[in-house]
Design an enzyme around this catalytic site. Structure first.
Site, mmCIF file in Angstrom:
data_model
loop_
_atom_site.group_PDB
_atom_site.id
_atom_site.type_symbol
_atom_site.label_atom_id
_atom_site.label_comp_id
_atom_site.label_asym_id
_atom_site.label_seq_id
_atom_site.Cartn_x
_atom_site.Cartn_y
_atom_site.Cartn_z
ATOM 1 N N SER A 86 14.314 -6.479 12.020
ATOM 2 C CA SER A 86 15.589 -7.015 11.700
ATOM 3 C C SER A 86 16.431 -7.354 12.930
ATOM 4 O O SER A 86 16.691 -6.776 13.979
ATOM 5 C CB SER A 86 16.199 -5.815 10.854
ATOM 6 O OG SER A 86 15.910 -5.340 10.011
ATOM 7 N N TRP A 143 12.308 0.169 5.051
ATOM 8 C CA TRP A 143 10.928 0.279 5.412
ATOM 9 C C TRP A 143 10.145 1.585 5.152
ATOM 10 O O TRP A 143 11.034 2.528 5.450
ATOM 11 C CB TRP A 143 10.368 -0.274 6.652
ATOM 12 C CG TRP A 143 11.078 0.335 8.125
ATOM 13 C CD1 TRP A 143 10.844 1.473 8.557
ATOM 14 C CD2 TRP A 143 12.453 -0.048 8.376
ATOM 15 N NE1 TRP A 143 11.767 1.980 9.578
ATOM 16 C CE2 TRP A 143 12.783 0.964 9.473
ATOM 17 C CE3 TRP A 143 13.063 -1.055 8.507
ATOM 18 C CZ2 TRP A 143 13.835 0.787 10.332
ATOM 19 C CZ3 TRP A 143 14.330 -1.309 9.183
ATOM 20 C CH2 TRP A 143 14.691 -0.266 10.269
ATOM 21 N N ASP A 155 17.513 -2.988 3.154
ATOM 22 C CA ASP A 155 16.445 -3.636 4.022
ATOM 23 C C ASP A 155 15.693 -2.381 4.550
ATOM 24 O O ASP A 155 16.264 -2.040 5.716
ATOM 25 C CB ASP A 155 17.222 -4.424 5.207
ATOM 26 C CG ASP A 155 16.252 -5.002 6.133
ATOM 27 O OD1 ASP A 155 14.983 -5.056 5.889
ATOM 28 O OD2 ASP A 155 16.733 -5.599 7.439
ATOM 29 N N CYS A 157 20.077 0.309 5.823
ATOM 30 C CA CYS A 157 18.831 -0.086 6.243
ATOM 31 C C CYS A 157 18.313 0.887 7.092
ATOM 32 O O CYS A 157 19.006 1.709 7.614
ATOM 33 C CB CYS A 157 19.371 -1.366 7.427
ATOM 34 S SG CYS A 157 17.832 -1.920 8.467
#
Lengths: 730, 311
Positions: A458, A729, A727, A681
């Site tokens: 990012s 992971w 966002d 995020c």
């Protein structure tokens, strides 16, 4: 202009046109992709007869299956290709994958007895065939249409049908049913049941559930046995005795990079961006590193928005390149120039540019640092250097539990598995003496190991403040494998982040430290060939990394009056540094235009951040106060330091979700009354879930209800209006 | 269907479906739509069309964002999912093979800016007028016609466009206009999910309009106009015979560069020269997708050379 006569202008223009033709002649040739069609495939495709006669084409190409796809969006085509691949892998049978629009069906009655036809048919709209299958459907259903020899008789024709439909629509999968009915009516024999996939929910599972039974029936009807396919090669690798050196790919990621021609930079043509800044972000980088890198994009044509991702194209560490070269017995000819052709371009394309060299493929093009997959071990077993090695690798291939324990938990790469199975010491620096060579054909390596992919980060800057610079905030991944009876614990390094760490050391002229404190022998930070192919990534003391930008939907609302809540612990804060910079840039412009009170009606921008200790890993600690002062009190930051006081009353650690709960009143007000936006995020598994839960609790209570009902409904609504964006992971 | 037979007590989405069915079909089965969906437009003409859409979506999305908290609009606002202007910008750059920062200075767009087709300026001006008026509710009609169209018919033409213009479908290059994200995540939406998005949008419209008949009437009336704007826009595709496939993708010569002040004979000479160049380029093998880029580049270079020489 007036003094120039018409004929002069004409001649001038003609000259210009000719000059243009001349100028672009070179780039025209250079830009054309290196087309590799193997001579074998070419001869197969050159049928002299009617190009619309698929049976003639099958015969000429020695293909026993014709697979037709009725495809509108491409999904049916994908499944057709998959079926072709499986037929080849399982039975060694090759297929002609056909767009029905490109063929005539008169010869459907002349398909040889040992051949079969597959139909992979999507149903569209209100039960209609896809555009490319209209003719096919007409021919199958229209009794007036006659086949070349037998009229309307297809007895003996063996076929398979798989349909793709969508249960949310009426007439689910009717086209595949029509195909099936028509063929059956004309006496053709279906192998297995008709498959039906639901594109709305379960296409993949539907396919998997269907295919095994189908292949079984297929094998019986066709009189073929499974296991005949395994060794069929996808590619042919040839060593070239001579080739112009400048036309050999040594790690260049595109034809333009090789020929040094200009073109737009995207995922197909990454831009080698110079590193202008590379620094450590942790205050106390004892055994953890976090790298801040600034990549200069000036003159590249690359643009980005806050919240976008940058893809960085790493290479593999040199130690692993050497290890696999040695394990494959290719070390001595590692720089030999090779060309690779696809034996069936419709099914498998050569995944990287060629001609190249063995070492280049392992260094730049395939992901040799990834965990060795169980399936590839079966392929490798056939080329074991001795019976013991064969038995060892076969066990890892066939016994899921052993594979999981030794290979997966042990984090073994392909090269390491080969060494381990052959009884080599995987912790020693690999050499010809201590590494056994496996004569695995290189085409098997190309088929088995996936392409080395870019690593995405990012972006942590805003183009409004840094128009020509992309900032990356990357924590360096390094962890210890789980030890087992065959492999003791080792350091495992993330490819992308250690590549960046290498670049950081090189850019600053620093020495990479040895990791000796942990007591693991020979363990050093892996080194990479960071100067790139032909030294293209180093110019004097400036290093470059190949990058491209991937667009994202993670964006601030345009209107600054909307409140914004950002949750980003650890490197999850990266995009929010970009977000805050974006608002700072807007604030500067607004204040310049409308005076010091320009931000008065702005919504509140709240950042929830988390780290271990404020003195150890607090990212961009010195920057936040200046952003806050420029945003005139509209920016508030709450930081949870999990390993320093304050702790919770019971002594447990405080995380971002706890701080959000503490701020519940302002959070609820921002979301419910201010119609604000929430951004999360970072880690998907724990953090993001916990944050969503606490949001549901806050919103539920604020609405006078419960987290489970009103709160969950509110969170769902926020997501559906993209006012809660993730966002994350895992 | 005339509005007298419409039951305005029904939910807005039902009224819209009934009242615009004919208008929808007229466009869906028009010759222009066929040309577009079969990939029969030249690459330049298709790019030109996307540029017109870019202007329309820019105006629409600017309006929607400005009025995002208006109670009628709020339930259909999903900027991250619906917004098309950025993807159009990226696709246009991809089709022209130029950096995204520079496509707006391309002659093809410059000619659109300097002399926009009537259909385009009428459409865009209408959106601006609504956004700047006291009542932005008719924007719902604009969002409805465009977004639901993109989520339906747009998906069926994606594949043929990819083939026609040699775009990498798997990578989605030049095709981001047809890609949406899922409602509740950032993953790409499948066709089934797109149906859910459409349902979500219809529910949102119904929620926003509620039982307010005045609002419903305004939106329904606007929707008919929006279909007409779109029909005219499709018609505008065919207004440029020079953009047809037969012309081998040579982009239009930008009018602005050769404005008044030049004698007719000079202009004719230029056209002849361009034709000769065109002939040579075509004969020289500059056709196909790569050739398109070359032609655009050659043409740009030619243009800049021309303007710098004749000053």
């Amino acid at each position: 202009m007036a003094s120039t006569s018409s004929s002069d202008v004409f001649i001038l223009a003609l000259g210009v046109a000719l000059a243009a033709l001349y100028l672009f002649r070179d780039s025209l040739f250079a830009a054309s992709k290196p087309k590799v069609t193997s001579s074998i495939t070419k001869s197969l495709d050159d049928t002299d007869g009617n190009p619309r006669d698929f049976v003639a084409k099958m015969k000429a190409g020695n293909k026993r299956l014709a697979i037709f796809y009725g495809s509108q969006t491409g999904t049916a085509e994908e499944y057709a290709i998959r079926l072709a691949k499986e037929a080849k892998a399982k039975f060694g049978l090759t297929s002609l994958v056909c767009d029905p629009e490109e063929y005539d069906f008169e010869t459907l009655d002349t398909v040889p007895e040992d051949c079969a036809v597959f139909f992979v048919m999507a149903t569209y709209g209100e039960g209609e065939p896809t555009d490319n299958a209209v003719q096919l459907m007409q021919n199958l259903q229209d009794d007036a249409f006659e086949f070349s020899k037998t009229g309307r008789d297809l007895s003996g024709l063996k076929y398979v049908v798989f349909g793709l439909g969508n249960k949310t629509y009426e007439h689910y999968n009717v086209i595949s049913k029509y195909v099936d009915d028509a063929l059956e009516k004309m006496g053709a024999i279906r192998m297995g049941v008709r498959g039906e996939g639901d594109d709305d929910k379960s296409m993949e599972e539907d396919y998997l559930e269907w295919k095994d039974g189908m292949w079984e029936a297929f094998a019986t009807a066709m009189g073929v046995e499974e296991g005949q396919g395994g060794d069929t090669a996808d590619f042919a690798v040839r060593e070239l005795e001579s080739h112009p050196e400048e036309k050999v790919y040594l790690g260049e990621l595109s034809a333009r990079a090789l020929t040094k021609t200009k073109g737009i930079h995207d995922a197909k043509n990454p831009y080698p961006a110079p590193l202008t800044v590379a620094r450590e972000l942790f205050q106390d980088p004892k055994d953890r590193n976090c790298v801040h890198v600034e990549l200069n994009t000036e003159g590249s044509g690359i643009t980005y928005q806050h919240g976008d991702h940058v893809g960085i194209w790493p290479s593999n560490p040199e130690l692993e390149v050497d290890r696999l070269l040695l394990a494959l017995g290719l070390y001595d000819k590692k720089d030999k120039i090779i060309n690779i052709d696809s034996l069936d371009p419709a099914l498998a394309k050569v995944p990287f540019p060629v001609p190249t060299t063995y070492a280049t493929v392992l260094r730049h093009y395939i992901d040799i640092s990834t965990l060795a997959g169980r399936q590839m071990l079966g392929t490798f077993a056939k080329f074991a250097p001795n019976p013991e090695a064969e038995a060892a690798i076969k066990e890892l291939n066939t016994n899921k539990e052993v594979y999981h324990k030794i290979v997966a938990d042990g984090c073994l790469k392909a090269g390491e598995v080969l060494q381990l199975a052959a009884g080599n010491d995987i912790r020693a620096i690999p050499t010809t003496e201590n590494t056994t060579a496996w004569p695995i054909p290189f085409d098997m390596i190309v088929s088995s190991i996936p392409r080395l992919q870019p690593r995405y980060y990012s972006i942590s800057s805003s183009p409004k403040i840094h128009p020509n610079s992309i900032h990356v905030t990357c924590v360096v991944l390094k962890f210890q494998s789980v030890s087992n009876e065959r492999v003791s614990e080792r350091w495992v390094y993330g490819v992308g982040s250690n590549f960046l760490l290498n670049l950081k050391y090189a850019a600053n002229g620093e020495e990479a430290p040895l990791i000796s404190s942990t007591g693991v022998a020979n363990a050093v930070v892996p080194t990479y060939a960071i100067t790139g192919p032909r030294g293209a990534y180093k110019q004097e003391n400036i290093y470059k990394a190949p990058i491209h930008v991937r667009r994202s939907t993670f964006r601030l609302p345009t209107n600054p009056k909307s409140p914004v809540i950002m949750v980003g612990p650890g490197t999850g804060v990266a995009p929010f540094r970009g977000f805050v910079q974006e608002r700072v840039a807007l604030a500067r412009r607004s204040i310049e235009k409308n005076g010091p009170d320009a931000l008065a009606d702005w919504g509140l921008i709240t950042l929830f951040y988390g780290c271990r200790k404020s003195t150890e890993d607090f990212l961009y600690k010195d920057e936040w106060p200046s952003y806050a002062s420029e945003l005139k009190g509209k920016f508030v930051m709450h930081t949870a330091c999990s390993r320093e006081p304050p702790y919770k009353p019971d002594g447990s650690k405080i995380y971002v979700q706890d701080l959000i709960w503490e701020q519940r009143e302002s959070v609820a007000d921002s979301i419910l009354n201010g119609k604000g936006y929430v951004y999360i995020c970072g880690d998907a598994k724990n953090m993001s879930k916990a944050v969503e839960e606490v949001l549901a609790k806050i919103l539920g209570e604020a609405k006078g209800g419960s987290a489970e009902e009103e709160g969950a409904a509110e969170v769902k609504m926020l997501k559906e209006r993209s006012r809660l964006l993730l966002d994350v992971w895992s | 269907m005339s509005s007298s037979t419409l039951d305005f007590n029904l939910p807005l989405s039902d009224i819209l479906r009934q009242s615009t069915k004919d208008a929808h079909d007229d466009i869906a089965f028009s010759p222009s739509a066929a040309k577009l969906s079969n990939g029969e437009l030249s690459k330049a003409a298709y790019t030109h069309f996307l540029m017109m859409l870019f202007d329309i979506y820019s105006a629409l999305e600017e309006g929607l964002e400005r009025h995002a908290s208006h109670p009628v609009l709020e339930p259909i606002i999903n900027t991250a999912l619906l917004r098309r202007a950025p993807s159009l910008s990226s696709d246009i750059a991809q089709l022209l093979e130029v950096p995204e920062l520079t496509w707006k200075s391309h002659p093809l767009y410059q000619s659109l800016v300097s002399s926009p087709p009537k259909a385009l300026s009428t459409y865009v001006e209408r959106i601006h007028a609504i956004s700047n008026s006291g009542d932005p509710t008719p924007l719902v009609a604009h969002a409805y016609v465009r977004y639901l169209g993109d989520l339906s018919g747009g998906q069926t033409i994606r594949h043929s466009l990819a083939k026609a213009y040699d775009l990498d479908e798997a990578a989605g290059e030049g095709l981001s206009f047809y890609a949406f994200k899922e409602l509740s995540s950032s993953k790409p939406a499948s066709l089934g999910e797109m149906k859910r998005i459409k349902d979500w949008f219809r529910n949102g419209m119904n929620e926003g309009a509620g039982d307010n008949v005045t609002v419903k009437v305004a939106i329904v009336q606007e929707a008919r106009d929006v279909f007409r704007y779109n029909g005219d826009l499709f018609g505008a595709i065919l207004e440029h015979p020079e953009l047809e496939r037969a012309q081998k993708d040579l982009p239009v010569v930008p009018k602005a560069q050769y404005g008044s002040g030049f004698a007719v004979s000079s202009v004719l000479t230029v056209i002849t020269a361009v034709s000769v160049a065109h002939f040579l380029l075509v004969v020289g093998g500059y056709s196909g997708p790569r050739g398109f880029a070359k032609l655009v580049a050659a043409e740009q270079w030619f243009t800049s050379f021309w303007s710098s020489t004749v000053q």
